[in-house]
Design a protein around this motif. Structure first.
Motif, short mmCIF file in Angstrom:
data_model
loop_
_atom_site.label_atom_id
_atom_site.label_comp_id
_atom_site.label_asym_id
_atom_site.label_seq_id
_atom_site.Cartn_x
_atom_site.Cartn_y
_atom_site.Cartn_z
N VAL A 8 19.23 40.27 42.77
CA VAL A 8 20.67 40.19 42.61
C VAL A 8 20.96 40.69 41.20
CG1 VAL A 8 22.68 38.68 42.41
CG2 VAL A 8 21.01 38.29 44.24
N LEU A 9 21.82 41.70 41.12
CA LEU A 9 22.24 42.23 39.83
C LEU A 9 23.50 41.49 39.39
CD1 LEU A 9 21.92 46.08 40.47
CD2 LEU A 9 20.18 44.47 39.67
N VAL A 10 23.48 40.98 38.17
CA VAL A 10 24.66 40.39 37.56
C VAL A 10 25.14 41.40 36.52
CG1 VAL A 10 25.59 38.48 36.19
CG2 VAL A 10 23.85 38.02 37.95
N VAL A 11 26.21 42.11 36.84
CA VAL A 11 26.76 43.12 35.95
C VAL A 11 27.64 42.40 34.95
CG1 VAL A 11 28.08 45.26 35.78
CG2 VAL A 11 26.62 44.85 37.78
N MET A 12 27.21 42.42 33.67
CA MET A 12 27.80 41.58 32.64
C MET A 12 28.32 42.38 31.46
SD MET A 12 24.58 40.08 30.46
CE MET A 12 25.64 39.88 29.04
N GLY A 13 29.16 41.73 30.68
CA GLY A 13 29.69 42.31 29.46
C GLY A 13 31.10 41.78 29.23
N VAL A 14 31.64 42.10 28.09
CA VAL A 14 32.99 41.65 27.77
C VAL A 14 33.98 42.36 28.69
CG1 VAL A 14 32.41 41.11 25.37
CG2 VAL A 14 33.39 43.35 25.93
N SER A 15 35.19 41.85 28.73
CA SER A 15 36.24 42.47 29.53
C SER A 15 36.45 43.91 29.07
CB SER A 15 37.52 41.66 29.36
OG SER A 15 38.51 42.14 30.22
N GLY A 16 36.66 44.79 30.04
CA GLY A 16 36.94 46.17 29.71
C GLY A 16 35.74 47.09 29.65
N THR A 17 34.56 46.58 29.89
CA THR A 17 33.36 47.41 29.82
C THR A 17 33.12 48.21 31.10
OG1 THR A 17 32.01 45.51 30.45
CG2 THR A 17 32.15 46.03 28.08
N GLY A 18 33.85 47.89 32.15
CA GLY A 18 33.68 48.62 33.41
C GLY A 18 32.79 47.92 34.41
N LYS A 19 32.72 46.60 34.31
CA LYS A 19 31.85 45.85 35.22
C LYS A 19 32.18 46.13 36.69
CE LYS A 19 32.83 41.84 33.32
NZ LYS A 19 33.58 42.22 32.11
N THR A 112 35.53 51.77 21.96
CA THR A 112 35.34 52.24 23.34
C THR A 112 35.95 51.26 24.33
OG1 THR A 112 33.33 53.45 22.77
CG2 THR A 112 33.60 52.86 25.08
N ILE A 113 35.67 49.98 24.12
CA ILE A 113 36.16 48.96 25.05
C ILE A 113 37.68 48.84 24.97
CG2 ILE A 113 36.05 46.52 25.66
CD1 ILE A 113 33.11 46.63 24.49
N THR A 114 38.24 48.93 23.76
CA THR A 114 39.70 48.87 23.60
C THR A 114 40.36 50.00 24.37
OG1 THR A 114 39.52 47.80 21.44
CG2 THR A 114 41.57 48.96 21.90
N ARG A 115 39.81 51.21 24.26
CA ARG A 115 40.38 52.36 25.00
C ARG A 115 40.34 52.10 26.51
NH1 ARG A 115 37.55 55.27 21.27
NH2 ARG A 115 35.89 55.82 22.72
N ARG A 116 39.22 51.56 26.97
CA ARG A 116 39.10 51.29 28.41
C ARG A 116 40.10 50.22 28.86
NH1 ARG A 116 32.97 51.75 30.62
NH2 ARG A 116 32.52 53.81 29.79
N MET A 117 40.24 49.18 28.07
CA MET A 117 41.18 48.10 28.44
C MET A 117 42.62 48.61 28.43
SD MET A 117 39.69 44.63 26.70
CE MET A 117 40.75 43.49 27.62
N ALA A 118 42.96 49.43 27.45
CA ALA A 118 44.32 49.95 27.35
C ALA A 118 44.66 50.87 28.52
CB ALA A 118 44.50 50.67 26.02
N ALA A 119 43.65 51.51 29.10
CA ALA A 119 43.88 52.46 30.18
C ALA A 119 44.04 51.81 31.55
CB ALA A 119 42.74 53.48 30.22
N ARG A 120 43.69 50.55 31.68
CA ARG A 120 43.77 49.92 33.00
C ARG A 120 45.07 49.15 33.15
NH1 ARG A 120 39.18 45.15 32.72
NH2 ARG A 120 40.32 43.80 31.33
N SER A 121 45.43 48.91 34.39
CA SER A 121 46.66 48.16 34.65
C SER A 121 46.39 47.13 35.74
CB SER A 121 47.79 49.09 35.08
OG SER A 121 47.44 49.75 36.29
N GLY A 122 47.20 46.08 35.74
CA GLY A 122 47.11 45.08 36.79
C GLY A 122 46.00 44.07 36.63
N HIS A 123 45.36 43.99 35.47
CA HIS A 123 44.28 43.02 35.26
C HIS A 123 44.83 41.85 34.47
CE1 HIS A 123 40.40 41.31 34.08
NE2 HIS A 123 39.89 42.01 35.06
N PHE A 124 44.37 40.64 34.82
CA PHE A 124 44.91 39.44 34.17
C PHE A 124 44.43 39.24 32.74
CE2 PHE A 124 41.15 37.95 36.55
CZ PHE A 124 40.43 37.35 35.54
#
Length: 171
Positions: A8-19, A112-124
């Motif tokens: 079982v793979l647990v894909v981990m990381g802070v929010s915005g990393t693309g899990k 990198t993570i900030t750019r990814r988070m800023a580009a997404r929408s609809g996430h809590f």
């Protein structure tokens, strides 16, 4: 003689990393069942995060136990699986650790993570909580069964890193 259940793979990381993106691509490539760990959060946790309030350990333990139960159910079924979970602290990973669990740590710079988070929408999860997540993150140690993926490539390139490392960890 007892055998180790399938991985079982647990894909981990802070929010915005693309899990979710990486986990979805991995599930599609491998044909393994996928569970979105965010969907297992109790409503109270989601409400706190939506308000920009970081979760405490006490908030996280029941959620981690639910994720652990999903991992155990995959083992009982004899099926591999992929689940997303921030798993920021070693204590959280210890709660999820099983002989068949491989952590896939998506690691990147704050920019990198900030750019990814800023580009997404609809996430809590708001961008305002990134700093608290980065402060909480305890990078997996060499004694943990982990594949570290340095962010910066395309999601497909990041998945390729996982796929190339996976056979050595799941023998």
């Amino acid at each position: 003689m007892p055998t180790t259940p399938p991985p079982v793979l647990v894909v981990m990381g802070v929010s915005g990393t693309g899990k979710s993106t990486v986990a979805g691509l991995l599930a599609g490539h491998l044909g393994w069942p996928l569970e979105e760990g965010d969907d297992l959060h109790p409503e109270a946790n989601v409400a706190k995060m939506e308000q920009g309030i970081p979760l405490t350990d006490d908030d996280r333990w029941p959620w981690l136990d639910t994720i652990g139960a999903w991992i155990d159910e995959q083992g009982r079924r004899g099926e591999p699986g992929i689940i997303t979970c921030s798993a920021l602290k070693r204590a959280y990973r210890d709660r999820l650790r099983r002989p068949n669990v491989v952590f896939v740590h998506l690691a990147g710079t704050r920019d990198t993570i900030t750019r990814r988070m800023a580009a997404r929408s609809g996430h809590f999860m708001p961008l305002s909580l990134l700093d608290s997540q980065l402060a909480t993150l305890e990078v997996p140690g060499p004694d943990e069964q982990v594949i570290t993926v340095n962010l910066g490539g395309t999601p497909q390139e990041e998945v390729a890193v996982v796929l190339s490392a996976l056979p050595a960890l799941t023998r």
